[in-house]
Motif scaffolding. Structure first.
Motif, short mmCIF file in Angstrom:
data_model
loop_
_atom_site.label_atom_id
_atom_site.label_comp_id
_atom_site.label_asym_id
_atom_site.label_seq_id
_atom_site.Cartn_x
_atom_site.Cartn_y
_atom_site.Cartn_z
N ARG A 120 -44.65 36.97 14.80
CA ARG A 120 -45.16 37.74 13.67
C ARG A 120 -45.54 36.83 12.51
O ARG A 120 -46.47 37.13 11.76
N GLY A 126 -33.41 48.35 14.32
CA GLY A 126 -33.46 48.69 12.90
C GLY A 126 -34.81 48.45 12.25
O GLY A 126 -34.97 48.65 11.06
N GLU A 127 -35.79 48.07 13.04
CA GLU A 127 -37.11 47.78 12.48
C GLU A 127 -38.16 48.04 13.54
O GLU A 127 -37.95 47.71 14.71
N ARG A 128 -39.30 48.61 13.13
CA ARG A 128 -40.32 48.88 14.14
C ARG A 128 -41.00 47.56 14.56
O ARG A 128 -41.10 46.62 13.77
N GLU A 151 -37.34 38.31 15.96
CA GLU A 151 -38.35 39.37 15.97
C GLU A 151 -38.25 40.10 17.31
O GLU A 151 -38.16 39.45 18.35
N ALA A 168 -31.02 41.49 16.14
CA ALA A 168 -31.28 41.75 14.72
C ALA A 168 -30.46 40.80 13.85
O ALA A 168 -30.97 40.21 12.89
N GLU A 228 -37.04 50.49 17.12
CA GLU A 228 -36.63 50.89 15.77
C GLU A 228 -35.17 51.35 15.75
O GLU A 228 -34.39 50.94 14.89
#
Lengths: 329, 305
Positions: A311, A180-182, A145, A140, A176
């Motif tokens: 992404r 910290g992020e899906r 990604e 992160a 997640e």
């Protein structure tokens, strides 16, 4: 009359009928973009979109410690001669090779890529990330990604659908909670017959990479709404150190350099994308990582290369090349 | 030891091969072959009980077919061949005006009509490579006979010309006899036993065999032994150099086997370019389709001559 297994259910009427009676509902696409691929129109007029992928799997593989029937031997330095899982017992040697990946290999790769500020996509196995929070945190912090690489690093071919659906959910939660992020990207690897449909149904993924069918992203329409595929590569991939054909880092460098050079040359007219697959326990070994470093030297000596995360490639494709017809995002 | 009824020929041309007398006095005949197979491999979608994993990038450790289910990963690797790899090879060969023989699988051509039309447009020969890309070993004779006819029909329908060459690959005990009986083939390539075409007399009338190669062949990328394009190039170059040197006295032929899904990958196609560069630097090379080689042999080296 003796039929081999692959003839048991062959429709013999097809052998005498006229040739062009192929099923109209054939779900595979053998035509793709054909003779004239679309102009990708990558940002900055780049000739090539380059996606490096680090598979983060260690601690998510089969082992009796995880309640599995056998312990994984695949894609480690045990080699192709010992590929079958050890049933009912721990595979201590293989375990320690996987541990090398999470303990040492990951950080070697992390230093190489962060020092050069190379964007990266991680295919993160949920259970593996949960077992190494410092690595997840470092991903992160590096701005990498983290796409989902399922909850377990196992063969999903025979898993009941409901269980696989639950594991996809759990995989998302693991990314997640640790990163910290899906995840918005998906790559299972050893897929089941249900995998893609379950991924489409989940609804939160903008792409999946369970395909090797093209040099460009493409839309798949099998499961209701349009679903973006970013094809991956098992030949531009350090797993070849384990499965066959490659021993030296120099050979690995040469192969992916040739792939880069070919696509870069073609990109003067029709820009493509290139994926390079990496594993902590394989290219993360001291004897191999120099091959990756040499490849980065080679790439960074070229202009007009869009080194990016998957992404971003997906977002670009969705914006520039939206799916035809209803259901397009 | 009776050699009378031994059906194999261990002697061939022996120490004094005939002078091939290739057109233009060439020292070597070079035949590039592209295997067009995707969409005809074993797959439960095609009514088979299992799905093919052979000769694709899953590698040696996952070579067993998936029984009773689709193999999505392998399927997509085959699809890459038809969608992307074929067109890369098509641009390379048409860009250099180098002739090609396609070993075309009937069902694969039916599924890729645009590729079939592009083969015809480029003046490539399309030889028969079965109606399916499967192991014919235990296929019943009448089914195999029907498949040979269906392959001929598929090639005729998609490229406009019937095939005059044949290559099964994974052939059965019946294959050659059925091919001879069909009567319309000038040659078959189900043999690896010489550097020159030769006549086979097993099945009544003389039948020309134009031998093929599974070492000058990109399938080694999948079966083991070669990973880099550099290694593949070096092997092909050494084959060429050896035959070219020998060709000053005894001209030979060289076959190079290619697959859309293998050499068509970006990491490998560069080796083909390097090999073409190497060959094109030499004089006295006859780039030929296999049917030209066969026609030359029929005329210049008829059976019994």
């Amino acid at each position: 009359m003796i039929f081999r297994a692959n003839f048991r259910t062959l429709d013999l009427s097809a052998t005498t009928g006229r040739s062009n009676k192929l099923a109209s509902d054939y779900p595979r696409d053998l035509l793709g973009y054909g003779r004239t691929p679309p102009e990708a129109n990558w940002p900055g007029g780049a000739r090539l979109a380059l996606s490096l992928v680090l598979n983060y799997e260690e601690g998510g593989e089969s082992t009796v410690l995880h309640g599995d029937a056998g312990s994984e031997q695949f894609l480690a330095d045990i080699g192709p001669a010992h590929i079958d899982p050890l049933i009912g017992q721990r595979a201590y040697n293989t375990e320690s090779m996987f541990e090398y990946g999470s303990r040492a290999g990951f950080w070697r790769i992390h230093r190489l890529l962060t020092s050069r500020q190379i964007p990266l996509t991680v295919y993160g196995v949920g259970m593996a990330l949960e077992r190494n929070p410092p690595a997840a945190k470092a991903m992160a912090e590096a701005g990498w990604e983290v796409a989902s690489h399922a909850y377990r690093w196992i063969n999903y071919a025979d898993m009941p659908e409901a269980e696989e659906r639950a594991q996809i959910k759990r995989a998302i939660e693991a990314v997640e909670s640790t990163v910290g992020e899906r995840p918005v990207g998906w790559y299972c690897g050893r897929v089941s017959a249900n995998t893609r449909r379950l991924v489409v149904e989940e609804g939160g993924f903008i792409y999946d990479s369970d395909s090797y069918a093209d040099d460009l992203p493409y839309w798949n329409h099998e499961h209701g709404r349009a679903h973006l595929i970013l094809p991956y590569s098992l030949d531009n991939n350090d797993l070849r150190f384990s499965t066959n054909g490659i021993f030296t880092g120099e050979d690995f460098f040469e192969y992916i350099r040739d792939a880069f050079d070919m696509l870069y040359a073609e990109g003067g007219e029709t820009p493509k994308m290139m994926s390079v697959g990496l594993h902590c326990r394989l290219v993360g070994r001291p004897g191999r990582i120099a091959g990756l470093a040499r490849f980065l030297d080679h790439v960074q000596a070229h202009d007009d290369v869009w080194i990016t995360r998957r992404r971003e490639i997906a977002a670009h494709w969705i914006g520039e090349h939206p799916a035809d017809g209803e259901g397009a995002p | 030891m009776s050699m009378e009824d031994y059906p194999r020929d261990m002697i061939g041309f022996g120490p004094q091969p005939p002078h091939a007398d290739w057109p233009g006095g060439a020292r070597i005949a070079v035949s590039f072959v592209i295997n067009h197979e995707a969409g005809a491999e074993s797959c439960i979608l095609h009514g088979d009980a299992q799905s093919e994993r052979y000769l694709c990038d899953l590698g040696l450790v996952e070579a067993e077919p998936v029984v009773g289910g689709r193999d999505f990963n392998a399927e997509s690797m085959f699809e890459y061949g038809a969608r992307a790899g074929f067109w890369r090879l098509w641009r390379i060969f048409t860009g250099r005006d180098v002739p090609v023989t396609v070993f075309g699988v009937g069902m694969a051509l039916e599924r890729t009509p645009e590729a079939a039309a592009a083969m015809a447009e480029a003046g490539w020969e399309v030889a028969g490579h079965g109606y399916r890309w499967i192991d014919y070993r235990d296929v019943p004779e009448e089914v195999e006979r029907a498949h040979i006819n269906q392959c001929i029909d598929a090639i005729t329908a998609t490229t406009g010309a019937r095939p005059v060459g044949w290559f099964s690959g994974r052939r059965s005990v019946h294959t050659r006899r059925l091919v001879v009986e069909e009567g319309g083939f000038l040659y078959d390539s189900d043999g690896y036993s010489d550097d020159l075409p030769y006549w086979n007399h097993d099945h009544g009338r003389p039948h020309l065999v134009v031998p093929y190669s599974r070492n000058n062949n990109d399938l080694r990328f999948a079966t083991g032994g070669v990973y880099t394009g550099g290694d593949f190039f070096a092997y092909l170059r050494d084959s060429f150099d050896t035959l070219y040197a020998e060709g000053a006295e005894h001209p030979k032929m060289m076959s190079i086997g290619l697959h859309n899904r293998l050499i068509g990958r970006p990491g490998r196609a560069g080796a083909l370019l390097r090999f073409l560069d190497h060959v094109q630097k030499h004089d006295g090379v006859w780039f030929a389709r296999r049917r030209e080689i066969a026609e030359h042999w029929h005329t210049r080296h008829p059976p019994g001559a």
